[in-house]
Each structure stands twice: as structure tokens, then as C-alpha cells.
Motif scaffolding. Structure first.
Motif, PDB file in Angstrom:
ATOM      1  N   SER A  46       3.473  -3.205 -12.728  1.00  0.00           N
ATOM      2  CA  SER A  46       3.099  -2.142 -11.845  1.00  0.00           C
ATOM      3  C   SER A  46       1.889  -2.731 -10.895  1.00  0.00           C
ATOM      4  CB  SER A  46       2.627  -1.038 -12.821  1.00  0.00           C
ATOM      5  OG  SER A  46       3.465  -0.464 -13.325  1.00  0.00           O
ATOM      6  N   PHE A  47       0.920  -3.647 -11.434  1.00  0.00           N
ATOM      7  CA  PHE A  47      -0.248  -3.996 -10.760  1.00  0.00           C
ATOM      8  C   PHE A  47       0.507  -4.911  -9.734  1.00  0.00           C
ATOM      9  CE2 PHE A  47      -3.391  -4.347 -14.450  1.00  0.00           C
ATOM     10  CZ  PHE A  47      -3.635  -2.835 -14.415  1.00  0.00           C
ATOM     11  N   PHE A  48       1.210  -5.744  -9.941  1.00  0.00           N
ATOM     12  CA  PHE A  48       1.826  -6.836  -9.059  1.00  0.00           C
ATOM     13  C   PHE A  48       2.745  -6.228  -7.984  1.00  0.00           C
ATOM     14  CE2 PHE A  48       1.395 -10.361 -12.482  1.00  0.00           C
ATOM     15  CZ  PHE A  48       0.107 -10.753 -11.854  1.00  0.00           C
ATOM     16  N   GLU A  49       3.473  -5.248  -8.173  1.00  0.00           N
ATOM     17  CA  GLU A  49       4.250  -4.493  -7.423  1.00  0.00           C
ATOM     18  C   GLU A  49       3.480  -3.673  -6.286  1.00  0.00           C
ATOM     19  OE1 GLU A  49       6.596  -1.701  -9.901  1.00  0.00           O
ATOM     20  OE2 GLU A  49       8.318  -3.224 -10.050  1.00  0.00           O
ATOM     21  N   ALA A  50       2.204  -3.080  -6.847  1.00  0.00           N
ATOM     22  CA  ALA A  50       1.260  -2.467  -5.943  1.00  0.00           C
ATOM     23  C   ALA A  50       0.771  -3.468  -5.033  1.00  0.00           C
ATOM     24  CB  ALA A  50       0.310  -1.536  -6.585  1.00  0.00           C
ATOM     25  N   LEU A  51       0.234  -4.444  -5.661  1.00  0.00           N
ATOM     26  CA  LEU A  51      -0.723  -5.258  -4.863  1.00  0.00           C
ATOM     27  C   LEU A  51       0.283  -6.124  -3.769  1.00  0.00           C
ATOM     28  CD1 LEU A  51      -2.600  -7.117  -7.635  1.00  0.00           C
ATOM     29  CD2 LEU A  51      -3.469  -5.611  -6.084  1.00  0.00           C
ATOM     30  N   SER A  52       1.493  -6.633  -4.162  1.00  0.00           N
ATOM     31  CA  SER A  52       2.438  -7.142  -3.318  1.00  0.00           C
ATOM     32  C   SER A  52       3.028  -6.185  -2.113  1.00  0.00           C
ATOM     33  CB  SER A  52       3.333  -7.773  -3.721  1.00  0.00           C
ATOM     34  OG  SER A  52       4.189  -6.817  -4.644  1.00  0.00           O
ATOM     35  N   ALA A  53       2.850  -4.805  -2.418  1.00  0.00           N
ATOM     36  CA  ALA A  53       3.278  -4.073  -1.343  1.00  0.00           C
ATOM     37  C   ALA A  53       2.141  -3.509  -0.448  1.00  0.00           C
ATOM     38  CB  ALA A  53       3.909  -2.737  -2.030  1.00  0.00           C
ATOM     39  N   GLY A  54       0.882  -4.142  -0.874  1.00  0.00           N
ATOM     40  CA  GLY A  54      -0.036  -3.900   0.016  1.00  0.00           C
ATOM     41  C   GLY A  54      -0.808  -2.291  -0.053  1.00  0.00           C
ATOM     42  N   GLU A  55      -0.464  -1.757  -1.321  1.00  0.00           N
ATOM     43  CA  GLU A  55      -0.896  -0.294  -1.432  1.00  0.00           C
ATOM     44  C   GLU A  55      -2.420  -0.392  -1.814  1.00  0.00           C
ATOM     45  OE1 GLU A  55       1.280   1.331  -4.521  1.00  0.00           O
ATOM     46  OE2 GLU A  55       3.373   0.834  -3.531  1.00  0.00           O
ATOM     47  N   CYS A  56      -2.914  -1.569  -2.434  1.00  0.00           N
ATOM     48  CA  CYS A  56      -4.403  -1.664  -2.606  1.00  0.00           C
ATOM     49  C   CYS A  56      -4.750  -2.931  -2.566  1.00  0.00           C
ATOM     50  CB  CYS A  56      -4.417  -1.114  -4.191  1.00  0.00           C
ATOM     51  SG  CYS A  56      -3.428  -1.827  -5.236  1.00  0.00           S
ATOM     52  N   ASP A  57      -6.262  -3.193  -3.011  1.00  0.00           N
ATOM     53  CA  ASP A  57      -6.800  -4.531  -3.197  1.00  0.00           C
ATOM     54  C   ASP A  57      -7.018  -4.971  -4.601  1.00  0.00           C
ATOM     55  OD1 ASP A  57      -6.896  -5.541  -0.578  1.00  0.00           O
ATOM     56  OD2 ASP A  57      -8.339  -3.640  -0.201  1.00  0.00           O
ATOM     57  N   VAL A  58      -7.031  -4.032  -5.292  1.00  0.00           N
ATOM     58  CA  VAL A  58      -7.290  -4.064  -6.790  1.00  0.00           C
ATOM     59  C   VAL A  58      -6.799  -2.756  -7.573  1.00  0.00           C
ATOM     60  CG1 VAL A  58      -9.561  -2.677  -6.420  1.00  0.00           C
ATOM     61  CG2 VAL A  58      -9.075  -4.049  -8.693  1.00  0.00           C
ATOM     62  N   ALA A  59      -5.706  -3.171  -8.443  1.00  0.00           N
ATOM     63  CA  ALA A  59      -5.317  -2.181  -9.329  1.00  0.00           C
ATOM     64  C   ALA A  59      -5.841  -2.352 -10.826  1.00  0.00           C
ATOM     65  CB  ALA A  59      -3.803  -2.485  -9.517  1.00  0.00           C
ATOM     66  N   ILE A  60      -6.189  -0.987 -11.349  1.00  0.00           N
ATOM     67  CA  ILE A  60      -7.026  -0.777 -12.231  1.00  0.00           C
ATOM     68  C   ILE A  60      -6.340   0.006 -13.423  1.00  0.00           C
ATOM     69  CG2 ILE A  60      -9.266   0.207 -13.342  1.00  0.00           C
ATOM     70  CD1 ILE A  60     -10.217  -0.149 -10.604  1.00  0.00           C
ATOM     71  N   GLY A  61      -6.251  -0.622 -14.505  1.00  0.00           N
ATOM     72  CA  GLY A  61      -5.547   0.165 -15.716  1.00  0.00           C
ATOM     73  C   GLY A  61      -6.354   1.148 -16.456  1.00  0.00           C
ATOM     74  N   THR A  62      -5.999   2.565 -16.324  1.00  0.00           N
ATOM     75  CA  THR A  62      -6.634   3.558 -17.058  1.00  0.00           C
ATOM     76  C   THR A  62      -5.810   4.093 -18.116  1.00  0.00           C
ATOM     77  OG1 THR A  62      -5.545   5.300 -15.591  1.00  0.00           O
ATOM     78  CG2 THR A  62      -7.653   3.996 -14.836  1.00  0.00           C
ATOM     79  N   ARG A  63      -6.513   4.419 -19.245  1.00  0.00           N
ATOM     80  CA  ARG A  63      -5.730   4.725 -20.575  1.00  0.00           C
ATOM     81  C   ARG A  63      -5.751   6.225 -20.690  1.00  0.00           C
ATOM     82  NH1 ARG A  63      -9.423   0.567 -23.937  1.00  0.00           N
ATOM     83  NH2 ARG A  63     -11.124   1.776 -23.036  1.00  0.00           N
ATOM     84  N   ASN A  64      -4.471   6.892 -20.846  1.00  0.00           N
ATOM     85  CA  ASN A  64      -4.166   8.169 -21.154  1.00  0.00           C
ATOM     86  C   ASN A  64      -4.635   8.450 -22.474  1.00  0.00           C
ATOM     87  OD1 ASN A  64      -3.094   8.687 -18.626  1.00  0.00           O
ATOM     88  ND2 ASN A  64      -1.081   8.268 -19.071  1.00  0.00           N
ATOM     89  N   ALA A  65      -4.143   7.435 -23.272  1.00  0.00           N
ATOM     90  CA  ALA A  65      -4.251   7.858 -24.861  1.00  0.00           C
ATOM     91  C   ALA A  65      -4.358   6.390 -25.615  1.00  0.00           C
ATOM     92  CB  ALA A  65      -3.179   8.483 -25.429  1.00  0.00           C
TER      93      ALA A  65
END
Length: 314
Positions: free
Chosen positions: A105-124
């Protein structure tokens, strides 16, 4: 390689076989364009020897680095980021409590130019109750005192592009927080939620002592909240002591206080005590400003620059 995965390793010998399987699957999903950068952070177990033995047989490109001693997970991540050769970077926990699919998910968002940094947030998180409560208190204080934008569940892993990686590595601070620096830099962010998995092998090295040290480093490196608290306490205390002192003087004049020297003693103790707090806060504020300058953080960070200097000749 297009994608670089940085894996800090400390007391993870039991999870290494599962880790290699997970990385192999990630590499296949990334069209064999992934490199893994293992950073063994002075681990006392057989983590390094196991990875060293597996290195020639891995079905993906890999680097193996070893720290001279245990410096901590954040320095290990920095070491991995410096050694990595990809265009996009992701950090992965060797214990696999964060699902490996999160990197995709990080790499897809980064390579698509959606963001410069992707951050994992815990639901549970599937940890024991005591661990969940301690984590909730820890990240709650972190949001209150250090980084107000911090997700409620905290951050353990992230991904970034080359521009963000280079800017992050320019911030060479000891006794600091890599996660807080990520938020301090800014750039375009994307939060990717996930459920933290149950730890299957070994015991976490993220002890209570390390959590306290991390919190102290984060507070003293990123906020002057304790100093401002002293100033507020000193200011409020001075006003309160002035009111109480006035009451004591009135009581003395009216004859309600018969003990000799009581009024003067109360006024001196109240006034000097609160003035000490105020003075400490003011001195601390100047010390904080001097400390901020010693960090040599840039006054601004440029994330993009465009121009129109390439024009067609007439």
C-alpha cells in the motif's frame, strides 16, 4: 532497484524464516524490483549469522549491515535508509506484527505520486491488555506534548520517496525521535490504517525503560512544554500569592493573626517560591532557544521546485 525495504533486526532470530518468506512474496508482487536492507542492531542472538547464511540464496536483492553495538531501532532505520538504493523506501518490522501487505500500500501510493510519505496508523492491536493500556497512555501523552498530528494508535512504520528520504537524512540529531522528525518535515502525507498482528515468536525488546527514554527524548527535542508550564505556574502562583499575601496583611492589621512574624514569613515564602518558578521558566526559555539553534535544523524545507527557464528558441 525501484523499491527498498529497510528491516531493523534485534533479537528476531526466531522470526527470520517467516520474514524471508514474507519478503519473497512482497518482491513477487513488486515485479522483482525490490531490495531488502537488513540492519542488525547489535543483536545478541543468532540473527546476523542466520541472515549471513541465507544472503547468497535469497530470491531478491539484499544488503546486510551490522551495527557495532545496539544503537536503537531509529538509528538502524537511518542506517538502512542511507544504504538503500531504490526510488521508494519502506520500513518493515522484523517481528511481522505489522502486516507485510502494508508495504505494498505504501509503495502503490508513493509510486502513484499521491504522497511523499506514507504513514501506517493502527486501528487495533492484538497485544495483551496491559500492553494495550500502556501504549494508549504513551501515545496519548505523545499527542498532547510532542506531535499533535500523531494518530491515536501511534506510528511504527512508514514509507517515503527519494526527496523525503534525502531531507530526513539531513537531520542528524542524537537523542531525538525519528517519528517526530517525519511530522516536523511536513510534505504530503497519506495515512494507511492496519490492524497490528499478534507477535508469534520471541519477546518484544521495546521495554518500559526504552519507552520512557523515547518519550523524554521526544519531549526535550521537540517541545518547550515543560518550560511553558513553569512560566504558567509561576505567573499564576504569583497572582495567587499576591492575593493570599493581601489577605494575610489584612488579617494582621485586624488582629486576627497574633503570632509574631507569621505574616512576614508567609508573604516571603509565597512570593519567593512563585518567583523562583517564574524565573526558572524564563531562564529555561532562553536555554531552549539556544538549544534549538544547536540542532541546526533548516528554517524551511523545499519539497518541490519548478521553473520555466527551458523555452523554445525563436
Amino acid at each position: 532497484m525501484k523499491y527498498s525495504v529497510i528491516i531493523p533486526v534485534y533479537k528476531n532470530a526466531q522470526s527470520i524464516p517467516r520474514l524471508i518468506i514474507a519478503l519473497t512474496e512482497i518482491n513477487q508482487r513488486l515485479n522483482n524490483e525490490m531490495e531488502a536492507v537488513f540492519v542488525v542492531d547489535g543483536s545478541p542472538d543468532a540473527s546476523f549469522s542466520m541472515l549471513q547464511a541465507e544472503l547468497p540464496n535469497l530470491p531478491f536483492t539484499a544488503q546486510l549491515l551490522a551495527h557495532a553495538r545496539n544503537f536503537g531501532s531509529f538509528p538502524a532505520i537511518r542506517t538502512g535508509l542511507m544504504a538503500a538504493t531504490g526510488q521508494y523506501f519502506g520500513v518493515m518490522a522484523a517481528d511481522l506484527q505489522e502486516p507485510p501487505e502494508l508495504l505494498i500500500s505504501f509503495f502503490e501510493a508513493l509510486s502513484a505520486g499521491e504522497c511523499d510519505v506514507a504513514i501506517g496508523t493502527r486501528n487495533a492491536r492484538q497485544d495483551p491488555f496491559a500492553s494495550r493500556m500502556a501504549s494508549s497512555v504513551f501515545w496519548g501523552l505523545y499527542r498532547k506534548l510532542v506531535v499533535h498530528d500523531m494518530p491515536p494508535g501511534g506510528v511504527d512504520i512508514f514509507g517515503c520517496n527519494l526527496i523525503f528520504r534525502d531531507q530526513l537524512l539531513k537531520l542528524e540529531e542524537s537523542r531525538s525521535s525519528l517519528i517526530a522528525l517525519i511530522f516536523w518535515l511536513g510534505f504530503r502525507r497519506k495515512f494507511v490504517s492496519y490492524d497490528r498482528q499478534v507477535r508469534q515468536e520471541g519477546k518484544s525488546a521495546w521495554t518500559f525503560k526504552k519507552k520512557v527514554e523515547y518519550m523524554m527524548d521526544s519531549v526535550f527535542a521537540f517541545t518547550d512544554y515543560p518550560i511553558r508550564l513553569l512560566i504558567r505556574m509561576g505567573t499564576i502562583g504569583s497572582l495567587v500569592s499576591l492575593a493570599i499575601g493581601l489577605m494575610v496583611v489584612i488579617a494582621k492589621i485586624s488582629g486576627a493573626i497574633a503570632v509574631p512574624g507569621y505574616a512576614a514569613t508567609m508573604i516571603v515564602v509565597l512570593l519567593l517560591g512563585t518567583l523562583n518558578l517564574l524565573g526558572l521558566g524564563l531562564v529555561g526559555d532562553y536555554a531552549w532557544r539556544a538549544y534549538e539553534n544547536t540542532k541546526q535544523r533548516p528554517l524551511a524545507v523545499v519539497s518541490m521546485q519548478l521553473d520555466n527557464r527551458e523555452r523554445k528558441q525563436p
